[in-house]
Design an enzyme around this catalytic site. Structure first.
Site, PDB file in Angstrom:
ATOM      1  N   HIS A 239      -0.272  -1.765  14.588  1.00 41.57           N
ATOM      2  CA  HIS A 239      -0.500  -0.323  14.464  1.00 41.57           C
ATOM      3  C   HIS A 239      -0.355   0.391  15.808  1.00 41.57           C
ATOM      4  CE1 HIS A 239      -2.976  -0.723  10.486  1.00 41.57           C
ATOM      5  NE2 HIS A 239      -1.724  -1.109  10.363  1.00 41.57           N
TER       6      HIS A 239
ATOM      7  N   ARG B 188      12.456  -5.546   8.824  1.00 38.33           N
ATOM      8  CA  ARG B 188      13.155  -6.429   9.771  1.00 38.33           C
ATOM      9  C   ARG B 188      14.354  -7.108   9.116  1.00 38.33           C
ATOM     10  NH1 ARG B 188       9.959  -6.731  14.245  1.00 38.33           N
ATOM     11  NH2 ARG B 188       7.730  -6.319  13.976  1.00 38.33           N
TER      12      ARG B 188
ATOM     13  N   ILE C 118       0.813  -1.213   0.000  1.00 36.91           N
ATOM     14  CA  ILE C 118       0.000   0.000   0.000  1.00 36.91           C
ATOM     15  C   ILE C 118       0.848   1.265   0.000  1.00 36.91           C
ATOM     16  CG2 ILE C 118      -0.178   0.062   2.522  1.00 36.91           C
ATOM     17  CD1 ILE C 118      -2.870   1.124  -0.068  1.00 36.91           C
TER      18      ILE C 118
ATOM     19  N   LYS D 117      -5.300   2.579   8.608  1.00 33.94           N
ATOM     20  CA  LYS D 117      -6.482   2.082   9.310  1.00 33.94           C
ATOM     21  C   LYS D 117      -6.396   0.550   9.371  1.00 33.94           C
ATOM     22  CE  LYS D 117      -7.996   0.193   5.596  1.00 33.94           C
ATOM     23  NZ  LYS D 117      -8.139  -1.265   5.541  1.00 33.94           N
TER      24      LYS D 117
ATOM     25  N   TYR E  49      12.938  -1.379  12.781  1.00 32.43           N
ATOM     26  CA  TYR E  49      12.046  -0.242  12.947  1.00 32.43           C
ATOM     27  C   TYR E  49      12.577   0.722  13.998  1.00 32.43           C
ATOM     28  CZ  TYR E  49       8.836  -3.494  10.585  1.00 32.43           C
ATOM     29  OH  TYR E  49       8.258  -4.375   9.716  1.00 32.43           O
TER      30      TYR E  49
ATOM     31  N   LEU F 140       1.925  -1.344   8.724  1.00 35.13           N
ATOM     32  CA  LEU F 140       2.188  -2.697   9.217  1.00 35.13           C
ATOM     33  C   LEU F 140       0.878  -3.475   9.377  1.00 35.13           C
ATOM     34  CD1 LEU F 140       4.788  -1.709  11.960  1.00 35.13           C
ATOM     35  CD2 LEU F 140       5.278  -2.773   9.734  1.00 35.13           C
TER      36      LEU F 140
ATOM     37  N   ASP G 207     -11.051  -4.349   8.133  1.00 40.78           N
ATOM     38  CA  ASP G 207     -10.515  -3.906   6.848  1.00 40.78           C
ATOM     39  C   ASP G 207     -11.474  -2.905   6.198  1.00 40.78           C
ATOM     40  OD1 ASP G 207      -8.054  -4.432   5.422  1.00 40.78           O
ATOM     41  OD2 ASP G 207      -9.298  -5.150   3.784  1.00 40.78           O
TER      42      ASP G 207
END
Length: 336
Positions: free
Chosen positions: A79, A37, A14, A97, A58, A74, A175
Site C-alpha cells: 500500500h 503483473r 475486493i 486499509k 502497474y 494490493l 485487517d
C-alpha cells in the site's frame, strides 16, 4: 473535472464490491483501466468487468495521462510504496486499509500527498455511511463516554492466505483491527493511547516460531486503550477458520448505551440505543452501501469539495496506534 477516471492496481477480489459496484451508482466516475503483473490476467479481468484498458504492469497504468486517480487493493505491504508511486505520477489515490505497513511509512505517504496537493484517502468505507453518523449522534446523547468495546472476527479458512503472512503486512490487527481502532477514535473523547495488548501469534509450521523474533502475524489481538477524561476502550480482532463474520461496537455513556451490529458493513447494520432505561433508537442501515458513499466522497474531494475524514493524516494516527499495540503485545510492527 467532469469525469473522474480511475485505474486499478491489481485484480483483487475486493475491487468488484468496493469500486466497480459502487462506480455503477456514482455519476461522473469511470473505472477506466486495470493493471496486473501478468498482462493476460489484466486483460481477462478487464473483459469480465467491462474495463476499457488493461496493462501488464502497474507502472504502465500510472503513466497513463488519461487517468486521474488510482485505487490500490494490493497486499498490505504494497500500500505505502505504490501510493507513493501514484502520487509521484500525479494521481489522486484511494488506498485500501490499512494505509501503510507502519506509522513511519504512513507519515512519508501523507507528506508526499500534502506536497503534491493531491487527494490521498484511506478506504475506511464504513465511515461514510449515514448509519455511522447516526451512531455518533446517538453516542453524543448519552452523556460523557465511559467505555467503548469493539469486536471484529473475519473467517479465513485457508491457512496459506496472505493475511497470515507477516512479510506481506498480515495479521488480524492489520485487517479487522484497523477498523476497530478507527471506530474507537470516531466515538471516543479525544485520541486514545494503547495501555496493554495480548496477541495470539500464528505459526505457519506448528511448533516453529517466526524466523525473526517478534516477526509473526497475529491470528488474534486484544487491546486496551485509555482516552482523556478517564474513558476506556477495549477491542478484540481475530481470524477464524470457520464461524461467522462479526463487527460489533458498544458505547457506554453516563446515561445509557448504544450498540451497532456490523459497523464495518453499516448498510446491513442494526443499531439500538438506550437512554435512562428507554429505547430511543432501533434502526437499520439500508440506503446505498458504504462503498458507494465512500466513492461519492472521494469523487467530490478530487473535484475540490473539501477534505475527507479518512485522510492520509488521519491514517497516520491509526497506524501509530497499530504499531503501539504490536509492541505492547511483544510483536514487531509490520515492515520492521
Amino acid at each position: 473535472m467532469d469525469q473522474l477516471r480511475i485505474g486499478v492496481l491489481g485484480t483483487a477480489r475486493i475491487t468488484a464490491t468496493a469500486l466497480l459496484g459502487a462506480a455503477a451508482s456514482v455519476p461522473g466516475v469511470t473505472v477506466a483501466a486495470v493493471a496486473a503483473r501478468d498482462r493476460s490476467r489484466a486483460e481477462a479481468y478487464a473483459e469480465q468487468h467491462g474495463i476499457a484498458v488493461a496493462y501488464g504492469s502497474y507502472d504502465a497504468l500510472l503513466a497513463d495521462p488519461d487517468l486521474d486517480a488510482v485505487y490500490i487493493p494490493l497486499p498490505n505491504s504494497q500500500h505505502g510504496p505504490w501510493t507513493l508511486r501514484a502520487i509521484a505520477a500525479g494521481k489522486h489515490v484511494l488506498c485500501e486499509k490499512p494505509f501503510a505497513s507502519n506509522a513511519e511509512e504512513a507519515e512519508q505517504v501523507a507528506e508526499a500527498g500534502r506536497a503534491a496537493g493531491l487527494v490521498v484517502m484511506e478506504a475506511m468505507h464504513y465511515r461514510y455511511h449515514p448509519l455511522i453518523g447516526r451512531l455518533r449522534e446517538l453516542a453524543g446523547l448519552l452523556g460523557p463516554v465511559r467505555h467503548i468495546q469493539c469486536w471484529t472476527s473475519f473467517v479465513i479458512a485457508d491457512e496459506d492466505d496472505i493475511r497470515y503472512d507477516y512479510d506481506l503486512g498480515g495479521g488480524a490487527l492489520m485487517d479487522g483491527g484497523c477498523y476497530a481502532i478507527d471506530c474507537l477514535r470516531l466515538l471516543g473523547p479525544g485520541e486514545p493511547e494503547v495501555t496493554a495488548a495480548l496477541a495470539d501469534p500464528y505459526q505457519r509450521v506448528p511448533g516453529r516460531g517466526p524466523d525473526r523474533a517478534g516477526a509473526a502475524a497475529d491470528r488474534a489481538m486484544a487491546v486496551r486503550l485509555a482516552f482523556p477524561d478517564d474513558a476506556t476502550a477495549w477491542f478484540e480482532s481475530a481470524f477464524t477458520l470457520d464461524g461467522e463474520f462479526r463487527a460489533d461496537v458498544h458505547v457506554s455513556g453516563q446515561h445509557g448505551h448504544v450498540w451497532l451490529q456490523d459497523f464495518i458493513r453499516p448498510h446491513w447494520g442494526h443499531l439500538v440505543a438506550v437512554r435512562d432505561g428507554s429505547v430511543i433508537a432501533d434502526e437499520r442501515g439500508g440506503a446505498d452501501t458504504s462503498y458507494t458513499e465512500q466513492l461519492r466522497a472521494f469523487a467530490a474531494a478530487t473535484a475540490g469539495a473539501g477534505d475527507v475524514p479518512t485522510s492520509a493524516a488521519h491514517a497516520v494516527v491509526t497506524m501509530r496506534l497499530i504499531d503501539d499495540a504490536y509492541r505492547a503485545a511483544g510483536l514487531l510492527p509490520r515492515g520492521e
